[in-house]
Design an enzyme around this catalytic site. Structure first.
Site, PDB file in Angstrom:
ATOM      1  N   HIS A  42      76.301  41.174  55.512  1.00 50.07           N
ATOM      2  CA  HIS A  42      75.940  39.601  55.284  1.00 50.07           C
ATOM      3  C   HIS A  42      75.565  39.122  56.428  1.00 50.07           C
ATOM      4  O   HIS A  42      76.094  39.260  57.347  1.00 50.07           O
ATOM      5  CB  HIS A  42      76.806  39.133  54.261  1.00 50.07           C
ATOM      6  CG  HIS A  42      77.194  39.754  52.857  1.00 50.07           C
ATOM      7  ND1 HIS A  42      77.951  39.629  52.029  1.00 50.07           N
ATOM      8  CD2 HIS A  42      76.172  40.632  52.246  1.00 50.07           C
ATOM      9  CE1 HIS A  42      78.028  40.062  50.894  1.00 50.07           C
ATOM     10  NE2 HIS A  42      76.986  40.743  50.967  1.00 50.07           N
ATOM     11  N   TYR A  50      79.266  36.013  47.136  1.00 48.88           N
ATOM     12  CA  TYR A  50      79.158  37.242  46.664  1.00 48.88           C
ATOM     13  C   TYR A  50      80.580  37.910  45.984  1.00 48.88           C
ATOM     14  O   TYR A  50      80.298  38.161  44.978  1.00 48.88           O
ATOM     15  CB  TYR A  50      78.607  38.104  47.734  1.00 48.88           C
ATOM     16  CG  TYR A  50      78.536  39.632  47.439  1.00 48.88           C
ATOM     17  CD1 TYR A  50      77.489  40.321  46.643  1.00 48.88           C
ATOM     18  CD2 TYR A  50      79.698  40.646  47.641  1.00 48.88           C
ATOM     19  CE1 TYR A  50      77.471  41.482  46.424  1.00 48.88           C
ATOM     20  CE2 TYR A  50      79.493  41.910  47.088  1.00 48.88           C
ATOM     21  CZ  TYR A  50      78.439  42.353  46.540  1.00 48.88           C
ATOM     22  OH  TYR A  50      78.404  43.634  46.164  1.00 48.88           O
ATOM     23  N   ARG A  92      78.357  50.559  47.865  1.00 47.24           N
ATOM     24  CA  ARG A  92      77.428  50.493  46.640  1.00 47.24           C
ATOM     25  C   ARG A  92      77.606  51.826  45.925  1.00 47.24           C
ATOM     26  O   ARG A  92      77.615  52.793  46.383  1.00 47.24           O
ATOM     27  CB  ARG A  92      75.938  50.163  47.205  1.00 47.24           C
ATOM     28  CG  ARG A  92      75.840  48.657  47.667  1.00 47.24           C
ATOM     29  CD  ARG A  92      74.236  48.646  48.215  1.00 47.24           C
ATOM     30  NE  ARG A  92      74.157  47.508  48.884  1.00 47.24           N
ATOM     31  CZ  ARG A  92      74.551  47.219  50.059  1.00 47.24           C
ATOM     32  NH1 ARG A  92      74.798  48.219  50.956  1.00 47.24           N
ATOM     33  NH2 ARG A  92      74.371  46.087  50.716  1.00 47.24           N
ATOM     34  N   ARG A 112      82.441  47.253  44.176  1.00 47.36           N
ATOM     35  CA  ARG A 112      82.367  46.384  45.379  1.00 47.36           C
ATOM     36  C   ARG A 112      83.069  45.244  45.611  1.00 47.36           C
ATOM     37  O   ARG A 112      83.376  45.061  46.781  1.00 47.36           O
ATOM     38  CB  ARG A 112      80.843  46.784  45.663  1.00 47.36           C
ATOM     39  CG  ARG A 112      80.299  46.328  47.061  1.00 47.36           C
ATOM     40  CD  ARG A 112      78.875  46.532  47.477  1.00 47.36           C
ATOM     41  NE  ARG A 112      77.972  45.676  48.388  1.00 47.36           N
ATOM     42  CZ  ARG A 112      78.280  46.285  49.776  1.00 47.36           C
ATOM     43  NH1 ARG A 112      78.753  47.213  49.959  1.00 47.36           N
ATOM     44  NH2 ARG A 112      77.544  45.594  50.475  1.00 47.36           N
ATOM     45  N   LYS A 127      70.506  51.171  50.810  1.00 44.16           N
ATOM     46  CA  LYS A 127      69.860  49.858  50.667  1.00 44.16           C
ATOM     47  C   LYS A 127      69.392  49.249  52.062  1.00 44.16           C
ATOM     48  O   LYS A 127      68.429  48.698  52.134  1.00 44.16           O
ATOM     49  CB  LYS A 127      70.944  48.683  49.949  1.00 44.16           C
ATOM     50  CG  LYS A 127      70.084  47.353  49.855  1.00 44.16           C
ATOM     51  CD  LYS A 127      70.899  46.457  49.136  1.00 44.16           C
ATOM     52  CE  LYS A 127      70.298  45.180  48.813  1.00 44.16           C
ATOM     53  NZ  LYS A 127      71.017  44.076  48.076  1.00 44.16           N
ATOM     54  N   HIS A 133      78.706  47.005  40.321  1.00 38.04           N
ATOM     55  CA  HIS A 133      78.664  46.088  41.509  1.00 38.04           C
ATOM     56  C   HIS A 133      80.073  45.641  41.607  1.00 38.04           C
ATOM     57  O   HIS A 133      80.435  45.239  42.572  1.00 38.04           O
ATOM     58  CB  HIS A 133      77.388  45.350  41.726  1.00 38.04           C
ATOM     59  CG  HIS A 133      76.915  45.190  42.964  1.00 38.04           C
ATOM     60  ND1 HIS A 133      76.367  46.248  43.619  1.00 38.04           N
ATOM     61  CD2 HIS A 133      76.588  44.317  43.907  1.00 38.04           C
ATOM     62  CE1 HIS A 133      75.845  46.049  44.903  1.00 38.04           C
ATOM     63  NE2 HIS A 133      76.048  44.735  44.940  1.00 38.04           N
TER      64      HIS A 133
END
Length: 186
Positions: free
Chosen positions: A159, A168, A40, A136, A68, A133
């Site tokens: 995840h 994603y 990230r 990533r 995160k 993002h």
């Protein structure tokens, strides 16, 4: 929150890298850290030289606590990124942030400015829906396209399911586009 896409076209990635190499080494490092590690942007921006440089060059892995998730993550540096980091960190002090802001003596670049850099890069190369993002997601998209290994990618991203990972990295969108594009009755 705005949805962002991965950079799907490898030729565009190559051209972006070339442009950044010629114009701004710091931005190149940020870009490559994103597309080669899947980190990230918040984790990239807090990296210091000491996190990527060992006593005899660059370590094989970076150990960090993800901002995160709060989980420790081990990142392995591939040869292309290793070379970029080695060249970039020559003459830098260990305490320096890798992606320094131009404001202040040793402050990391802010997320907003990182977003502007990536967004502008997307506009220059006519790639829509880019944001921080996207770097990533680009890592995951190309890893999946190369290997079809959603289980390992799910683990890399922390995840909860393969479905979350595929959504994603925008594989679902690609499949839907392909379904419409390939539909033929005659």
């Amino acid at each position: 929150m705005e949805s962002v896409e991965p950079i799907r076209d490898k030729e565009v990635l190559k051209n972006m890298r070339y442009y950044l190499k010629e114009t701004n080494e710091r931005n190149l490092v940020m870009f490559e850290l994103g597309i080669y590690t899947g980190l990230r942007i918040s984790d990239i921006l807090k990296l210091r030289v000491e996190d990527v440089r060992g006593k005899k060059g660059i370590k094989k892995e970076i150990k960090l606590i993800e901002k995160k998730t709060g989980k420790e993550k081990e990142i392995f540096i591939n040869p292309i990124l290793k070379r970029t980091l080695s060249e970039y960190t020559k003459g830098m002090d260990d305490i320096e942030y890798l992606i320094k802001s131009r404001n202040g003596k040793n402050k990391p670049l802010g997320r907003t400015q990182a977003y502007r850099i990536i967004k502008e890069l997307g506009e220059m190369f006519d790639v829509e829906d880019l944001g921080t993002h996207s770097l990533r997601k680009t890592f995951g998209y190309h890893y999946y396209k190369k290997t079809n290994d959603v289980a390992l990618l799910q683990k890399i991203y922390n995840h909860t399911s393969p479905e979350v990972t595929l959504r994603y990295i925008c594989i679902d969108k690609d499949s839907i586009r392909k379904a419409y594009r390939d539909m033929r009755y005659y």
